[in-house]
Design a protein around this motif. Structure first.
Motif, PDB file in Angstrom:
ATOM      1  N   TRP A 279      33.501  81.909  -3.311  1.00  0.00           N
ATOM      2  CA  TRP A 279      33.138  82.027  -4.813  1.00  0.00           C
ATOM      3  C   TRP A 279      33.592  80.835  -5.687  1.00  0.00           C
ATOM      4  CZ3 TRP A 279      29.580  84.978  -5.769  1.00  0.00           C
ATOM      5  CH2 TRP A 279      29.133  85.218  -6.477  1.00  0.00           C
ATOM      6  N   GLY A 280      34.927  80.195  -5.564  1.00  0.00           N
ATOM      7  CA  GLY A 280      35.163  78.251  -6.056  1.00  0.00           C
ATOM      8  C   GLY A 280      33.804  77.540  -5.167  1.00  0.00           C
ATOM      9  N   VAL A 281      33.307  77.778  -4.116  1.00  0.00           N
ATOM     10  CA  VAL A 281      32.539  76.936  -3.826  1.00  0.00           C
ATOM     11  C   VAL A 281      31.161  77.164  -3.928  1.00  0.00           C
ATOM     12  CG1 VAL A 281      30.974  75.850  -1.197  1.00  0.00           C
ATOM     13  CG2 VAL A 281      34.422  76.902  -1.364  1.00  0.00           C
ATOM     14  N   ALA A 282      30.952  77.782  -4.329  1.00  0.00           N
ATOM     15  CA  ALA A 282      29.859  78.267  -4.758  1.00  0.00           C
ATOM     16  C   ALA A 282      29.493  77.981  -6.453  1.00  0.00           C
ATOM     17  CB  ALA A 282      29.351  80.499  -5.309  1.00  0.00           C
ATOM     18  N   GLU A 283      30.618  77.556  -7.156  1.00  0.00           N
ATOM     19  CA  GLU A 283      30.674  77.908  -8.479  1.00  0.00           C
ATOM     20  C   GLU A 283      30.995  76.518  -8.846  1.00  0.00           C
ATOM     21  OE1 GLU A 283      33.250  81.101 -10.666  1.00  0.00           O
ATOM     22  OE2 GLU A 283      34.076  79.658 -10.159  1.00  0.00           O
ATOM     23  N   GLY A 284      31.483  75.479  -7.238  1.00  0.00           N
ATOM     24  CA  GLY A 284      31.336  74.090  -7.406  1.00  0.00           C
ATOM     25  C   GLY A 284      29.991  73.961  -7.362  1.00  0.00           C
ATOM     26  N   VAL A 285      29.131  74.373  -6.249  1.00  0.00           N
ATOM     27  CA  VAL A 285      28.004  73.976  -5.721  1.00  0.00           C
ATOM     28  C   VAL A 285      27.504  73.723  -7.064  1.00  0.00           C
ATOM     29  CG1 VAL A 285      25.888  73.951  -4.586  1.00  0.00           C
ATOM     30  CG2 VAL A 285      28.248  74.903  -3.771  1.00  0.00           C
ATOM     31  N   ALA A 286      27.644  74.476  -8.430  1.00  0.00           N
ATOM     32  CA  ALA A 286      26.518  74.761  -9.486  1.00  0.00           C
ATOM     33  C   ALA A 286      26.955  73.599 -10.232  1.00  0.00           C
ATOM     34  CB  ALA A 286      26.812  76.357 -10.538  1.00  0.00           C
ATOM     35  N   GLU A 287      27.573  73.203 -10.434  1.00  0.00           N
ATOM     36  CA  GLU A 287      28.069  72.517 -11.017  1.00  0.00           C
ATOM     37  C   GLU A 287      27.949  70.899 -10.596  1.00  0.00           C
ATOM     38  OE1 GLU A 287      32.639  71.662 -11.656  1.00  0.00           O
ATOM     39  OE2 GLU A 287      32.717  73.850 -11.955  1.00  0.00           O
ATOM     40  N   LEU A 288      27.340  71.416  -9.021  1.00  0.00           N
ATOM     41  CA  LEU A 288      26.759  69.089  -8.455  1.00  0.00           C
ATOM     42  C   LEU A 288      25.555  69.782  -8.765  1.00  0.00           C
ATOM     43  CD1 LEU A 288      29.436  69.158  -5.603  1.00  0.00           C
ATOM     44  CD2 LEU A 288      28.943  68.046  -7.530  1.00  0.00           C
ATOM     45  N   LEU A 289      24.527  70.480  -9.017  1.00  0.00           N
ATOM     46  CA  LEU A 289      23.188  70.647  -9.438  1.00  0.00           C
ATOM     47  C   LEU A 289      22.565  69.585 -10.275  1.00  0.00           C
ATOM     48  CD1 LEU A 289      22.117  73.930  -8.825  1.00  0.00           C
ATOM     49  CD2 LEU A 289      21.824  72.604  -6.689  1.00  0.00           C
ATOM     50  N   PRO A 290      21.699  69.367 -10.296  1.00  0.00           N
ATOM     51  CA  PRO A 290      20.985  67.897 -10.993  1.00  0.00           C
ATOM     52  C   PRO A 290      20.568  68.738 -11.714  1.00  0.00           C
ATOM     53  CG  PRO A 290      19.852  67.734  -8.646  1.00  0.00           C
ATOM     54  CD  PRO A 290      21.015  68.844  -8.708  1.00  0.00           C
ATOM     55  N   LYS A 291      20.757  68.632 -12.877  1.00  0.00           N
ATOM     56  CA  LYS A 291      19.879  69.004 -14.341  1.00  0.00           C
ATOM     57  C   LYS A 291      19.328  69.042 -14.465  1.00  0.00           C
ATOM     58  CE  LYS A 291      24.457  70.072 -15.953  1.00  0.00           C
ATOM     59  NZ  LYS A 291      24.964  69.713 -15.372  1.00  0.00           N
ATOM     60  N   PRO A 292      18.238  69.996 -14.218  1.00  0.00           N
ATOM     61  CA  PRO A 292      16.289  69.789 -14.508  1.00  0.00           C
ATOM     62  C   PRO A 292      15.868  69.106 -15.425  1.00  0.00           C
ATOM     63  CG  PRO A 292      17.125  72.216 -14.425  1.00  0.00           C
ATOM     64  CD  PRO A 292      18.631  71.484 -14.754  1.00  0.00           C
ATOM     65  N   THR A 293      14.732  68.075 -15.551  1.00  0.00           N
ATOM     66  CA  THR A 293      14.716  67.417 -16.884  1.00  0.00           C
ATOM     67  C   THR A 293      13.245  68.052 -16.464  1.00  0.00           C
ATOM     68  OG1 THR A 293      14.173  65.928 -15.189  1.00  0.00           O
ATOM     69  CG2 THR A 293      16.312  65.656 -16.028  1.00  0.00           C
ATOM     70  N   THR A 294      12.061  67.944 -16.109  1.00  0.00           N
ATOM     71  CA  THR A 294      10.904  67.587 -16.238  1.00  0.00           C
ATOM     72  C   THR A 294      10.646  69.125 -16.462  1.00  0.00           C
ATOM     73  OG1 THR A 294      10.367  67.161 -13.838  1.00  0.00           O
ATOM     74  CG2 THR A 294      10.255  65.245 -15.638  1.00  0.00           C
ATOM     75  N   ARG A 295      10.702  69.766 -15.167  1.00  0.00           N
ATOM     76  CA  ARG A 295       9.978  71.295 -15.311  1.00  0.00           C
ATOM     77  C   ARG A 295      10.717  72.623 -15.543  1.00  0.00           C
ATOM     78  NH1 ARG A 295       8.813  73.330  -9.216  1.00  0.00           N
ATOM     79  NH2 ARG A 295      10.041  71.355  -8.448  1.00  0.00           N
ATOM     80  N   THR A 296      10.294  73.560 -16.732  1.00  0.00           N
ATOM     81  CA  THR A 296      10.624  74.396 -16.810  1.00  0.00           C
ATOM     82  C   THR A 296      11.722  75.148 -16.849  1.00  0.00           C
ATOM     83  OG1 THR A 296       8.462  74.402 -18.289  1.00  0.00           O
ATOM     84  CG2 THR A 296      10.050  75.847 -18.789  1.00  0.00           C
ATOM     85  N   SER A 297      13.237  75.498 -17.306  1.00  0.00           N
ATOM     86  CA  SER A 297      13.608  76.817 -16.947  1.00  0.00           C
ATOM     87  C   SER A 297      13.667  77.872 -17.136  1.00  0.00           C
ATOM     88  CB  SER A 297      15.179  75.832 -17.833  1.00  0.00           C
ATOM     89  OG  SER A 297      16.167  76.812 -17.704  1.00  0.00           O
ATOM     90  N   LYS A 298      14.608  78.709 -16.479  1.00  0.00           N
ATOM     91  CA  LYS A 298      14.050  79.935 -16.115  1.00  0.00           C
ATOM     92  C   LYS A 298      14.983  80.340 -17.332  1.00  0.00           C
ATOM     93  CE  LYS A 298      17.440  81.187 -12.925  1.00  0.00           C
ATOM     94  NZ  LYS A 298      17.277  82.102 -11.183  1.00  0.00           N
ATOM     95  N   LEU A 299      15.317  80.087 -18.329  1.00  0.00           N
ATOM     96  CA  LEU A 299      16.764  80.390 -19.134  1.00  0.00           C
ATOM     97  C   LEU A 299      16.250  80.706 -20.531  1.00  0.00           C
ATOM     98  CD1 LEU A 299      20.222  79.806 -17.509  1.00  0.00           C
ATOM     99  CD2 LEU A 299      19.650  81.534 -17.045  1.00  0.00           C
TER     100      LEU A 299
END
Ligand SMILES: Cc1cc2nc3c(=O)[nH]c(=O)nc-3n(C[C@H](O)[C@H](O)[C@H](O)COP(=O)(O)OP(=O)(O)OC[C@H]3O[C@@H](n4cnc5c(N)ncnc54)[C@H](O)[C@@H]3O)c2cc1C
Length: 354
Positions: free
Chosen positions: A334-354
């Motif tokens: 789970w620590g690795v999964a959270e680490g991956v989330a931090e490394l994902l690029p912040k989406p810019t052009t496309r609409t976020s699902k949240l």
């Protein structure tokens, strides 16, 4: 909505896909050659390179002695907390059992010798207690402790993660690739912004090697997970899988040994050493072991530790690498999964699902 494909459905890919599904603005597809199956049906030869079925798998809290171990320790604590939550929300379903972890060491390093109630507390070890000498199994053991920990039945746990991912709307594709880059060109997947490489061994990373592990699955029950460090550098341990999955008796750690065949002599040695360390495991089967099968697995190990980093491609896409977990994939998942989330690029052009 931005789209990430998680490549790999071992414990790392499954945990990552589930975490990103709820905690990132990406829609998630899980793509892999191998998926969890009942362990009774997994082929020991053709699926030997899919490591997750062959793991114990228990959580051993290791006092950290350098920055890499400190990072791993933090991840193991995050995973511990997550396992508690999963277990309490899905009792009996997720394949997790909480129990005592018992350690017997013949040649403890300074980090172990320094452990006391206060130090253990500062390391987040719950239920810690140093064992008294009379609790050691024999005179070769010079240090011992117990603490609260967890074990999983690997394929019950991984199947649960997969089921949950699909139940929550995740998409699954069975496919083999030669290179993660291929995935960006797979039109049937739609536009792919990021690939998360949870392939265990990476793809041609020169730092990666395998660490062979031979263990033996027995029907004998054990109420605790036991780890013994022998002075010659070998390990004697048991991991109760529960959920009708028996108990793993282990085990070897053999870097770069590609032999897929279990050795009967090694099995006899493992069982003998464990019975001498923890004799009451024999009580449930009339004084002996009831062997179910031998297991050989290949821990995906990496010099210098796991690779957890983002690679930016020239076409604006990226690959986040999360592989090379060696013998700690479940413990750190789970620590690795959270680490991956931090490394994902912040989406810019496309609409976020949240
Ligand atoms: C004997 C033994 C005991 C162990 N005990 C423990 C323990 O007690 N605790 C613990 O934490 N860990 C333990 N481990 C280690 C643990 O099992 C591994 O760290 C973990 O399973 C690695 O998971 P992973 O998801 O990175 O890789 P894997 O489980 O190997 O998954 C890799 C995924 O990537 C996919 N993939 C790979 N290449 C391709 C490709 N070319 N195309 C498409 N898909 C691909 C595979 O199909 C699979 O889905 C043990 C391991 C062994 C062998």
């Amino acid at each position: 909505m931005p789209h990430a494909v998680v490549l790999g459905a071992g414990v790392i890919g499954l945990s990552t896909a589930l975490h990103l599904q709820s905690q990132s603005p990406y829609s998630i597809t899980l793509l892999a050659r191998d998926f969890p199956l009942p362990s009774e049906t997994i082929d020991a030869v053709s699926q030997i390179n899919f490591t997750s079925p062959w793991g114990g798998a228990h959580n051993r809290l290791v006092p950290p002695t350098n920055p890499t171990e400190e990072r791993e320790h933090a991840m193991s604590l995050r995973t511990f907390t997550h396992m508690k939550t999963l277990h309490s929300q899905n009792p009996g379903e997720a394949g997790i059992t909480f129990m005592k972890g018992v350690e017997y060491l013949e040649a403890p390093g300074p980090a172990y010798k320094e452990l006391n109630d206060e130090k253990a507390k500062s390391l987040g070890m719950e239920g810690f207690r140093l064992l008294r000498k009379e609790e050691y199994p024999d005179e070769r053991v010079t240090w011992g402790c117990e603490y609260d920990t967890w074990c999983v039945n690997p394929m019950v746990f991984c199947s649960f993660l997969l089921r949950r991912f699909v139940y929550l709307g995740g998409k699954v594709v069975r496919r083999e690739v030669r290179d993660p880059v291929e995935i960006f060109g797979m039109r049937d997947l739609g536009e792919v912004d990021v690939v998360v490489n949870c392939s265990g061994n990476g793809f041609g990373d020169e730092k990666v090697f395998i660490t062979r592990g031979q263990t033996c699955l027995v029907a004998n029950a054990c109420p605790v997970t036991v780890t013994r460090q022998n002075a010659d550098g070998s390990w004697t341990f048991c991991v109760p899988r529960n959920f009708q999955g028996g108990t793993i008796i282990g085990g070897t750690k053999e870097p770069n040994n590609w032999d897929p065949n279990p050795s009967p002599e090694v099995r006899a040695g493992l069982l003998k050493k464990f019975a001498a360390t923890y004799p009451c495991i024999l009580d449930s089967h009339g004084g002996g072991f009831q062997v179910i099968k031998d297991i050989v697995g290949r821990r995906p190990t990496r010099k210098g530790g796991m690779r957890l980093e983002r690679e930016q491609l020239s076409n604006g896409k990226s690959i986040v690498h999360a592989y090379g977990l060696g013998g700690r994939g479940y413990e750190l998942s789970w620590g690795v999964a959270e680490g991956v989330a931090e490394l994902l690029p912040k989406p810019t052009t496309r609409t976020s699902k949240l």
